[in-house]
Design an enzyme around this catalytic site. Structure first.
Site, PDB file in Angstrom:
ATOM      1  N   ASN A  56     -49.617   3.297  50.285  1.00  0.00           N
ATOM      2  CA  ASN A  56     -48.430   3.229  49.442  1.00  0.00           C
ATOM      3  C   ASN A  56     -47.169   3.317  50.300  1.00  0.00           C
ATOM      4  O   ASN A  56     -46.903   4.362  50.905  1.00  0.00           O
ATOM      5  CB  ASN A  56     -48.422   4.375  48.425  1.00  0.00           C
ATOM      6  CG  ASN A  56     -47.151   4.376  47.594  1.00  0.00           C
ATOM      7  OD1 ASN A  56     -46.975   3.558  46.702  1.00  0.00           O
ATOM      8  ND2 ASN A  56     -46.230   5.288  47.888  1.00  0.00           N
ATOM      9  N   GLU A  57     -46.430   2.237  50.388  1.00  0.00           N
ATOM     10  CA  GLU A  57     -45.064   2.140  50.926  1.00  0.00           C
ATOM     11  C   GLU A  57     -44.937   2.358  52.420  1.00  0.00           C
ATOM     12  O   GLU A  57     -43.813   2.399  52.942  1.00  0.00           O
ATOM     13  CB  GLU A  57     -44.114   3.087  50.166  1.00  0.00           C
ATOM     14  CG  GLU A  57     -43.996   2.756  48.691  1.00  0.00           C
ATOM     15  CD  GLU A  57     -42.902   3.493  47.961  1.00  0.00           C
ATOM     16  OE1 GLU A  57     -42.530   3.053  46.855  1.00  0.00           O
ATOM     17  OE2 GLU A  57     -42.420   4.517  48.486  1.00  0.00           O
ATOM     18  N   ASN A  58     -46.030   2.427  53.156  1.00  0.00           N
ATOM     19  CA  ASN A  58     -45.912   2.696  54.589  1.00  0.00           C
ATOM     20  C   ASN A  58     -45.495   1.466  55.385  1.00  0.00           C
ATOM     21  O   ASN A  58     -44.748   1.587  56.370  1.00  0.00           O
ATOM     22  CB  ASN A  58     -47.225   3.260  55.125  1.00  0.00           C
ATOM     23  CG  ASN A  58     -47.516   4.636  54.567  1.00  0.00           C
ATOM     24  OD1 ASN A  58     -46.645   5.292  54.006  1.00  0.00           O
ATOM     25  ND2 ASN A  58     -48.754   5.073  54.692  1.00  0.00           N
TER      26      ASN A  58
END
Length: 786
Positions: free
Chosen positions: A407-409
């Protein structure tokens, strides 16, 4: 036959000479709560009072007797949170450092005092950080340095309650000759037949013993020999019934059984339920960019999704019944996809069982979120081990349709200053673009994998490019008005949302004795988002400027209205642009404690108005109305044909114009028709209403602060099972807050707009002493500007 003995009784928790009864499965916090050692961290400001728990070491102990007539006995932990050493009478059995894995230790013939000594997760994380160097993250807590539920360290909706304990079941397994170590089921559909290929790994005590596996499914049986420590058995089940997402068909499930045999003696058995279906992810390029469309059994889907976080900050408290209740709430809201977010956990089998039965597609994140994760040892080996175990564990579930790397890295690396700060240090790219896709391709080639969310599919594009792949839309909540959702058409919106406080009864329970105000101490403590209250205030000012000064009840109502309207603005727009946009995944379905957040269901399980609005937004049929155009969204199996009645109304209730427009939208299709020019509202006193087959859309062309609403007038009466409201004026966004009548009361609908003369019946359950005057006091709606 293998025999399993659960180890649930007789555990104690030790800390600095103190001894307490311990529940297994459980965690330190729940044991301390049960013993009245700590206050409930969900109430008031108590979270601060228990912060010390996560900084201490803890030991669980019980007596163990592993003596048995069988040749081998294993001590099996399904989950240990997180860093621990396991000893028997002081002799080390092993060390562990991953919450997301199970562990097995040979204890054949042993007995004595079993100790599980947990080190502080903080101490472990800080040690790894000291060894590998600093890595950036969205939050200051060191969650990226160990394999533990990241949101245990707090999030912008969650408390910082860093857990430790035996959080999943533990048991002894007694066995002889051989046992089933792993079964990897590949389930496919070929020309109407279901194919189940079971790859079996076994562990032996006798190398020379001839072994056979026998499998059955759908009335079909097959056998295969075990060559050494592995083998494959294949079943072909003719004329299978396909498993479908809810709304597209039924969810038939087939029992699969695999027995390990020595001659005709059964040594071990493996049982699961499977469903036959195909799943693809269409990421093809087209004139609008790069798509991201789920295809199940050849049917292209607009995913009506919600993001899922752990339903309790102490996951061991989430029972099978609670999973089922929460997921039924999702299904009842029209949801057909649940994304298991990467800052949480791989959920228990109970979660995926419920999704299988309810027809809820599961998008499963690997547990990485909002941080740069080191790729050196000891983390790298742990990541691959946990991925291998959980991919195989979850493979039988037909509901599982997508693996997602993080998630969102990937977005964070490009946009949040990480690249410069890292200066070449590892940050997780090797997991998302290397280890994880390799593991999925090897073990579970029947399901698609995507490297992250958001992810455009290539470093040649911005990771969060709305025209390519998945997109997270957070600029609107953080900086803009929700009308800005209509400014773009992403290919797949995997996160977006708007905050609101929980239900009133939830606040009263969580903040006992507090005089509630948006900025009262408890309200501020239960608001974890950066400038969350400021964003709520600015969101209100754009629509209801000056309307809520010093009036908590009005603020509470309007913030919940704004949440529902914001999410509606996005979903209505994006659904109307199918098939360019192929899904919306609202942030978020649920909460893990009582908090002001983006959830549709609060931390006590109460539905916010947003929840009921999702039922409208995710229904098969939806009308989206603007001044110039009406979009007819039909996700049903049949064509939607008929007539739309358009009315131009004044806020005083006068009918200013009327027209009928033919509608025709094919199955799983969107149609658009123009609004006749003479029907366009003129000025702030006018609005537009569209009705077709019980589906309504209402369009006000200006913000509420500019609408000269009349003082609402309506009659209230008790009816069997609920409350009837009859409007004598325009009543916009009427809401019955049933929990103000009784903490156990629930209303069956949320916001509803009534024209003069219209009536609505609101079903109410759990209300012990119905009273019309009380019902009126719990009704809220739009009022003239103050």
């Amino acid at each position: 036959m293998l025999q399993a003995t659960p180890l649930t009784d007789g555990w104690i928790l030790r800390h600095e000479g103190a001894e307490l009864p311990a529940a297994v499965p459980g965690c330190v916090h729940t044991d301390l709560l049960a013993a009245d050692v700590i206050p409930d961290p969900f109430l008031g400001l108590n979270e601060r009072e228990v912060a010390w728990v996560g900084r201490r070491d803890w030991t669980y102990e019980t007596d163990l007797d592993a003596r048995s007539a069988h040749e081998q006995t294993d001590l099996v932990f399904e989950g240990l949170d997180t860093v621990a050493e396991i000893l028997l009478d002081g002799q080390l059995l092993g060390r562990v450092r991953n919450m997301h894995r199970s562990y097995r230790f040979d204890v054949t013939g042993l007995s004595g005092r079993l100790s599980v000594r947990f080190a502080s997760a903080y101490a472990e994380a800080e040690a790894v950080r000291g060894k590998l160097g600093e890595r950036p993250a969205a939050y200051a807590e060191p969650y990226q340095y160990l394999r533990k539920m990241a949101c245990s360290f707090g999030w912008d909706w969650g408390p910082t309650l860093v857990t430790a304990g035996i959080w999943r079941p533990v048991r002894l397994e007694h066995w002889s000759t051989a046992r089933i170590a792993r079964v990897r089921p590949l389930v496919t559909v070929e020309q109407g037949a279901g194919v189940v290929e079971l790859a079996v790994d076994v562990e032996r005590t006798r190398v020379e013993a001839p072994l056979t596996v026998e499998a059955s499914a759908g009335g079909v049986r097959a056998r295969a020999e075990i060559d050494g420590t592995g083998g494959v058995v294949r079943l072909r089940v003719p004329d299978v019934r396909l498993w479908w997402p809810r709304g597209y068909g039924e969810q038939p499930l087939y029992d699969v059984e695999l027995r390990l045999l020595h001659g005709e003696d059964a040594l071990d058995v493996w049982r699961r339920r499977i469903g036959f279906r195909s799943v693809e992810l269409d990421r093809g390029a087209d004139a609008d960019g790069t798509g991201f469309t789920l295809v199940v059994n050849g049917e292209r889907l607009f995913a009506r999704g919600v993001n899922w976080i752990p339903d309790d900050v102490f996951p061991s408290r989430v029972t099978r019944e609670r999973y089922r209740r929460r997921l039924e709430q999702a299904a009842d809201a029209g949801v057909d996809l649940v994304r298991v977010w990467g800052g949480g956990i791989y959920e228990s089998g109970d979660f995926y069982d419920a999704c299988d039965e309810l027809g809820l597609l599961v998008w499963q994140d690997f547990p990485f979120a909002c941080a740069a994760y080191p790729e050196e040892q000891p983390l790298r080996g742990e990541v691959e081990a946990e991925a291998r175990e959980n991919v195989v564990r979850l493979m039988p579930h037909p509901s599982l349709v997508l693996w997602n790397g993080n998630n969102e890295n990937l977005w964070g690396f490009r946009d949040w200053g990480w690249e410069q700060r890292l200066a070449g240090d590892s940050w997780g790219e090797g997991y998302y673009l290397g280890v994880l896709p390799r593991v999925v391709a090897e073990l579970d080639p029947t399901r698609p994998y995507t490297a992250g969310s958001p992810w455009s599919g290539s470093w040649h594009r911005h990771p969060n490019d709305p025209a390519h792949g998945t997109h997270h839309s957070w600029e609107v909540w953080n900086r803009e008005d929700y009308a800005e959702y209509r400014g773009e058409v992403p290919r797949f919106v995997a996160e977006f949302g708007w905050q609101a406080p929980p239900a009133y009864a939830t606040l009263r329970r969580a903040l006992p004795g507090e005089e509630l105000a948006p900025d009262s101490p408890g309200m501020l403590h239960h608001q974890k988002a950066d400038d969350g209250n400021g964003k709520l205030r600015r969101g209100l000012e754009r629509h209801f400027a000056g309307a809520v000064e010093g009036d908590f009840d009005r603020w509470h109502y309007l913030t919940q209205v704004n949440q529902a309207r914001a999410v509606a603005a996005g979903i209505e727009h994006w659904r109307s642009h199918w098939p360019v946009c192929a899904g919306t995944v609202v942030w978020q379905l649920n909460d893990c404690w009582p908090v002001t957040s983006w959830a549709a269901i609060d931390g006590d399980g109460r539905e916010k108005p947003l929840y009921h609005e999702l039922r409208r937004l995710y229904a098969d049929r939806l009308l989206t109305l603007g001044v110039r155009e009406l979009a007819i969204v039909n996700q049903g199996t049949e064509e939607w044909a008929g007539v739309v009645r358009l009315r131009r109304m004044s806020v005083e209730g006068a009918l200013l114009g009327e027209a009928s427009v033919d509608l025709s939208a094919g199955r799983r299709a969107v149609a658009r028709v123009g609004v006749p020019k003479e029907m366009a509202p003129v000025g702030p006193k006018e609005f537009l209403v569209a009705d077709a087959d019980g589906v309504r859309a209402v369009h006000f062309p200006v913000p509420d602060r500019e609408v000269p609403y009349p003082r609402p007038e309506f009659d209230v009466a008790l009816v069997p099972g609920g409350v009837s409201v009859t409007a004598r004026t325009l009543v916009r966004d009427l809401l019955l807050q049933a929990d103000r009548l009784d903490p156990d009361a629930r209303a069956d609908r949320g916001l509803v707009t009534l024209l003069p003369g219209e009536e609505v019946t609101i079903g109410v359950s759990g209300w012990k002493t119905p009273d019309a005057a009380a019902a009126r006091s719990a009704l809220y709606c739009m009022e003239p500007s103050r």
